[in-house]
Design a protein around this motif. Structure first.
Motif, PDB file in Angstrom:
ATOM      1  N   GLY A 101       0.813  -1.212   0.000  1.00 58.16           N
ATOM      2  CA  GLY A 101       0.000   0.000   0.000  1.00 58.16           C
ATOM      3  C   GLY A 101       0.841   1.254   0.000  1.00 58.16           C
ATOM      4  N   ALA A 106       1.318   4.189  -2.947  1.00 63.80           N
ATOM      5  CA  ALA A 106       1.163   5.620  -2.679  1.00 63.80           C
ATOM      6  C   ALA A 106       2.393   6.393  -3.129  1.00 63.80           C
ATOM      7  N   GLU A 150       1.403  10.049   7.223  1.00 63.15           N
ATOM      8  CA  GLU A 150       0.007   9.728   6.932  1.00 63.15           C
ATOM      9  C   GLU A 150      -0.245   8.224   7.032  1.00 63.15           C
ATOM     10  N   HIS A 151       0.766   7.454   6.718  1.00 65.04           N
ATOM     11  CA  HIS A 151       0.653   5.993   6.718  1.00 65.04           C
ATOM     12  C   HIS A 151       0.728   5.414   8.123  1.00 65.04           C
ATOM     13  N   CYS A 152       1.570   6.018   8.970  1.00 59.31           N
ATOM     14  CA  CYS A 152       1.872   5.425  10.264  1.00 59.31           C
ATOM     15  C   CYS A 152       2.111   6.509  11.314  1.00 59.31           C
ATOM     16  N   LEU A 177      -2.257   3.871   9.985  1.00 59.97           N
ATOM     17  CA  LEU A 177      -3.464   4.677   9.869  1.00 59.97           C
ATOM     18  C   LEU A 177      -4.219   4.434   8.570  1.00 59.97           C
ATOM     19  N   GLU A 178      -3.490   4.230   7.474  1.00 62.46           N
ATOM     20  CA  GLU A 178      -4.117   4.085   6.165  1.00 62.46           C
ATOM     21  C   GLU A 178      -3.228   3.229   5.282  1.00 62.46           C
ATOM     22  N   THR A 179      -3.845   2.399   4.433  1.00 62.72           N
ATOM     23  CA  THR A 179      -3.078   1.517   3.551  1.00 62.72           C
ATOM     24  C   THR A 179      -3.415   1.703   2.083  1.00 62.72           C
ATOM     25  N   ASP A 180      -4.527   2.355   1.770  1.00 63.44           N
ATOM     26  CA  ASP A 180      -4.914   2.539   0.379  1.00 63.44           C
ATOM     27  C   ASP A 180      -3.997   3.563  -0.288  1.00 63.44           C
ATOM     28  N   LYS A 189      -5.611   6.945  -1.516  1.00 59.76           N
ATOM     29  CA  LYS A 189      -6.036   7.777  -0.391  1.00 59.76           C
ATOM     30  C   LYS A 189      -4.826   8.388   0.318  1.00 59.76           C
ATOM     31  N   LEU A 190      -3.781   7.606   0.457  1.00 62.91           N
ATOM     32  CA  LEU A 190      -2.567   8.120   1.084  1.00 62.91           C
ATOM     33  C   LEU A 190      -1.971   9.265   0.272  1.00 62.91           C
ATOM     34  N   ALA A 193      -4.051  12.373   0.668  1.00 65.44           N
ATOM     35  CA  ALA A 193      -3.877  12.977   1.988  1.00 65.44           C
ATOM     36  C   ALA A 193      -2.564  13.731   2.076  1.00 65.44           C
TER      37      ALA A 193
END
Length: 216
Positions: free
Chosen positions: A114, A118, A145-147, A153-156, A159-160, A163
């Motif tokens: 993911g 990104a 944003e990822h961690c 926090l997010e893997t897509d 979306k990353l 953001a």
């Protein structure tokens, strides 16, 4: 009792290396390296860990959508990316996720894939060393944003990337605009005087387009 839900993914480190094994960006979380530290400094321990990691993954090209798994100093690490065909210094970058004991290999691979997706979005499809170095501010925003503190926090990928660009946009707006319609501080982060559009990085081109839009 754990302070976090038991299925919430956690990592001990998120790292970005070039094809030669040089760390371009990354963050360590928690104190897992202290157990390996002994009389060494933390920096020396990180260097030792990264050398051991590179000995395992060096020369291996992992597909962006199929991360490879290795074990380093008792930790499981997943990585995506690899060297460019034909060799050459500073090839395609690698994204590495180092997991805590007991973390699923499949989960680590999914997280790694993911973030790599990104990164490719942010770099315009090119994940070579030069492109990443030219846009390090976006790479560090991506990691944040990822961690957060080791908590994913997010893997897509899309979306990353969105953001990251939104946060970058907010940072430029807080800095204001100069008399030329460019964000303040553009001489350090944006397009320097005399540089053509063809010489811009992805981040610089994004800022210039945003400034032109806001100036209309």
């Amino acid at each position: 009792m754990s302070a976090f839900p038991p299925l919430l993914p956690k990592v001990d480190a998120v790292l970005v290396f070039d094809g030669d094994g040089t760390r371009l960006a990354g963050k360590y979380y928690g104190d897992f390296l202290k157990k390996q530290q002994g009389e060494k400094s933390l920096e020396e321990t990180q260097t030792m860990f990264e050398k051991s990691l590179q000995q395992k993954i060096g020369g291996i090209a992992a597909r962006p959508d199929a991360a490879e798994i290795v074990t380093v100093m008792g930790r499981t690490a997943a990585f995506a990316g690899g060297v460019n065909p034909g060799g050459g210094g500073g090839g395609d970058v690698r994204v590495v996720h180092v997991g805590p004991p007991g973390e699923s290999e499949l989960v680590l691979a999914y997280l790694c894939e993911g973030m790599y997706d990104a990164l490719a979005h942010l770099m315009g499809g090119s994940t070579d060393r030069t492109m990443v170095l030219d846009n390090l501010e976006l790479v560090f925003l991506l990691i944040d944003e990822h961690c957060d503190g080791g908590i994913i926090l997010e893997t897509d990928g899309s979306k990353l990337a969105s953001a990251v660009l939104l946060r970058d946009d907010e940072g430029m707006q807080e800095g204001g605009m100069d008399q030329g319609g460019m964000p303040q501080g553009a001489s350090q982060q944006g397009l320097p005087p005399g540089v053509s559009a063809g010489d811009m990085t992805i981040g610089q081109a994004f800022r210039q387009a945003r400034a032109q839009f806001l100036g209309n």
